[in-house]
Design an enzyme around this catalytic site. Structure first.
Site, PDB file in Angstrom:
ATOM      1  N   HIS A 131       0.795  -1.222   0.000  1.00 20.54           N
ATOM      2  CA  HIS A 131       0.000   0.000   0.000  1.00 20.54           C
ATOM      3  C   HIS A 131       0.832   1.279   0.000  1.00 20.54           C
ATOM      4  CE1 HIS A 131      -3.599  -2.455   1.768  1.00 20.54           C
ATOM      5  NE2 HIS A 131      -3.404  -2.659   0.481  1.00 20.54           N
ATOM      6  N   GLY A 209      -2.162  -9.603  12.424  1.00 21.59           N
ATOM      7  CA  GLY A 209      -2.754  -8.294  12.711  1.00 21.59           C
ATOM      8  C   GLY A 209      -3.510  -7.668  11.569  1.00 21.59           C
TER       9      GLY A 209
END
Length: 266
Positions: A131, A209
């Site tokens: 990202h 996570g």
């Protein structure tokens, strides 16, 4: 330290370590949860202060930048200031230690992250960013990487602050933007190819996570499973994912140091 965990979780850690120690190709995907343990708010956390009245569509889309580049740039400068003093936590350090250990063994460890901070790099890991990078810039018009780094200064209280003035591209005159993949944008081709190949060819895929809600990254575990890999999830709030083989329901900063200790001891 294992004694601090429940007997059931200890058994799962040992099971995961035994599996991982016996495999050569490991693919790891980390998400916002691992950064949250370094006190970096996740993107889904409620905005605070000046930003509490803005949504994703106002701050993290190409359309938002075209509509109000100063607003978007200012928000990212604020985000940069927010993470400027954050440091890697035990989970980041454990992954870096594992990568180092893998170099001296027969393991191939591919680390991929959805996070835009550089905490993995600070800990010493080699990582593929899906990202983008919060500390890098590029032109919003011609996409040329910008050599201008986020400009910082210190006020009288020795507090770091970021210059919110818009920068322009020397090549086309367009506004410089953060080198971030915004909602509605495609992932960087090379990074995605690396992630896809690692997931397709791994023997174990570890999700750490991440909510497994943001695609296409969320599809990597499914790709790995389709190709015969075992799936391990490390998350204090496990996702309702039926393809997971081993669930380690605890913070990454607790589980990973123990897991790596077990792996390297086998």
């Amino acid at each position: 330290m294992l004694a601090e965990l429940s007997p059931a979780l200890i058994a799962e850690v040992k099971l995961a370590a035994k599996l991982l120690a016996a495999k050569q190709h490991i693919c790891i995907l980390t998400g916002a949860g691992i950064s949250a343990e370094s006190s970096i708010p996740t993107f889904r956390d409620k905005q605070t202060g000046l930003w509490e009245n803005y949504g994703v569509e106002d701050l993290a889309t190409p359309e938002a930048f075209v509509r109000d580049p100063k607003l978007v740039w200012s928000w990212y400068q604020w985000r940069r200031q927010l993470v400027a003093d954050k440091a890697p936590n035990p989970a980041h350090h454990a992954l870096a230690q594992w990568q180092y250990h893998a170099q001296t063994s027969d393991q191939q460890l591919t680390l991929i992250t959805q996070n835009v901070d550089d905490l993995h790099e600070q800990a010493g890991s080699s990582v593929t960013h899906l990202h983008g990078h919060l500390r890098r810039n590029c032109c919003g018009q011609c996409q040329t990487p910008s050599q201008d780094q986020p400009r910082t200064s210190y006020d009288n209280r020795n507090t770091m602050s970021f210059d919110e003035a818009l920068l322009t591209c020397p090549h086309c005159g367009g506004y410089i933007r953060p080198d971030i993949v915004w909602f509605g944008e495609a992932l960087p081709i090379q990074a995605w190819q690396t992630a896809e190949e690692a997931a397709a060819n791994c023997e174990v895929f570890i999700s750490i996570g991440t909510s497994s809600l943001v695609y296409p990254a969320a599809g990597l575990a499914q790709l790995a499973k389709q190709n015969g890999a075992k799936i391990i999830e490390i998350n204090p709030d496990p996702t309702p994912n039926t393809i997971v083989d081993i669930t380690l329901a605890e913070k990454a900063g607790v589980i990973l140091p123990l897991l790596i200790e077990e792996i390297t001891a086998l």
